[in-house]
Design an enzyme around this catalytic site. Structure first.
Site, short mmCIF file in Angstrom:
data_model
loop_
_atom_site.label_atom_id
_atom_site.label_comp_id
_atom_site.label_asym_id
_atom_site.label_seq_id
_atom_site.Cartn_x
_atom_site.Cartn_y
_atom_site.Cartn_z
N GLU A 14 -16.95 13.76 56.77
CA GLU A 14 -17.02 12.68 55.73
C GLU A 14 -18.32 12.71 55.12
O GLU A 14 -18.88 11.82 54.65
CB GLU A 14 -16.55 11.56 55.97
CG GLU A 14 -17.23 10.92 57.39
CD GLU A 14 -16.83 11.21 58.62
OE1 GLU A 14 -17.02 10.85 59.47
OE2 GLU A 14 -15.67 12.31 58.70
N ASP A 37 -23.01 9.73 53.87
CA ASP A 37 -21.78 9.66 54.79
C ASP A 37 -20.83 8.47 54.62
O ASP A 37 -21.43 7.31 54.48
CB ASP A 37 -22.50 9.41 56.32
CG ASP A 37 -21.40 9.66 57.29
OD1 ASP A 37 -21.22 10.93 57.68
OD2 ASP A 37 -20.73 8.48 57.84
#
Length: 282
Positions: free
Chosen positions: A183, A139
């Site tokens: 993301e 992440d």
């Protein structure tokens, strides 16, 4: 006129009975002969009809049917060629649609749908064969700040750079890099134990920590990433359990300061964490 020496008569005499077509020696006309010997005598009954009235209707029909048959054959060939092209075009279109359905439009990596399918398949194979299956989830750190400061266009470029790095990490044919969230990225690593998965994760983290995104006004540092790794040695109850363990490792990495790699074994996946996960992009 003596025809006893003609080839037609010699054939009639030799065969005694039968039918054949030949050119008559008398008038040079093509005739169909039908003959038979009269039993008990030297007589032979022979009838020779001109083939012209016999074959004329057939020839007339053949002159009509022949061109029609040629046209039909030609039409079938054209139809077959066009059908083949259409089938190939349809197959390509279907393949393209299938590719689009399983590909992330921004990064070109596999999307969440493809990720779920492959993870389930590889987990079943791992259980069946007893081989290890590792999962890497990463992440981007503080990605929301990038969007807020530089805008979504730069944020998209950042995601593309992250995707390119993730894709370089998955070099084997069986590895699957995927974008599974805004993301958030993941790499499925079949036949890979903890050591190999952790090595790849640290290599990826180090590469991203030292990379940058070129802009017209100058380069900016790329986002660092928090990476979680987990490995199943056929003990995971499901593919979801492996995914949850890797997610938990990401949260631990976030809590420990970000820009790091953490590993959570399957056996620890149910241990509760005493922290609140970051909001998306944090």
């Amino acid at each position: 006129m003596d025809v006893s020496e003609s080839s037609n008569f010699q054939r009639i005499r030799a065969e005694s009975t039968g039918t054949f077509a030949a050119i008559a020696s008398i008038d040079k006309v093509a005739r169909l002969y039908s003959f038979t010997a009269v039993p008990g005598s030297d007589l032979i009954v022979n009838v020779g009809l001109s083939t012209q009235p016999i074959l004329s209707p057939w020839r007339s029909r053949a002159l009509i049917i022949g061109p029609v048959a040629v046209l039909l054959c030609g039409a079938l060939v054209v139809f077959a060629v066009k059908l083949g092209k259409e089938l190939r075009r349809r197959a390509l279109a279907e393949a393209e649609l299938a590719q689009l359905a399983t590909t992330d439009g921004l990064t070109g990596l596999a999307n969440r749908r493809r990720f779920d399918e492959v993870l389930e398949r590889e987990w079943r194979r791992s259980v069946r064969t007893g081989t290890p299956l590792s999962l890497m989830v990463l992440d981007a750190d503080h990605f929301k700040r990038v969007n807020d400061r530089y805008g979504h266009a730069i944020g998209d470029e950042m995601l593309k750079a992250l995707a390119a790095a993730v894709n370089r990490c998955a070099r084997r044919p069986g590895d699957l890099p995927a974008r599974i969230g805004g993301e958030e990225f993941s790499v499925i690593l079949p036949d890979t134990a903890e050591e190999g998965a952790l090595f790849l994760a640290e290599k990826l983290r180090s590469e991203l920590a030292s990379s940058s995104i070129p802009l017209a006004t100058g380069a900016i540092p790329a986002c660092t990433v928090s990476i979680g790794v987990s490995t199943s040695h056929a003990e995971a109850e499901s593919a979801i359990a492996l995914c949850e363990a890797a997610d938990r490792a990401v949260y631990i990495a976030k809590r420990a300061g970000r820009d790091r790699v953490e590993y959570v074994p399957i056996s620890r996946q149910s241990i509760p964490l005493s922290f609140t996960p970051d909001l998306p992009g944090e």
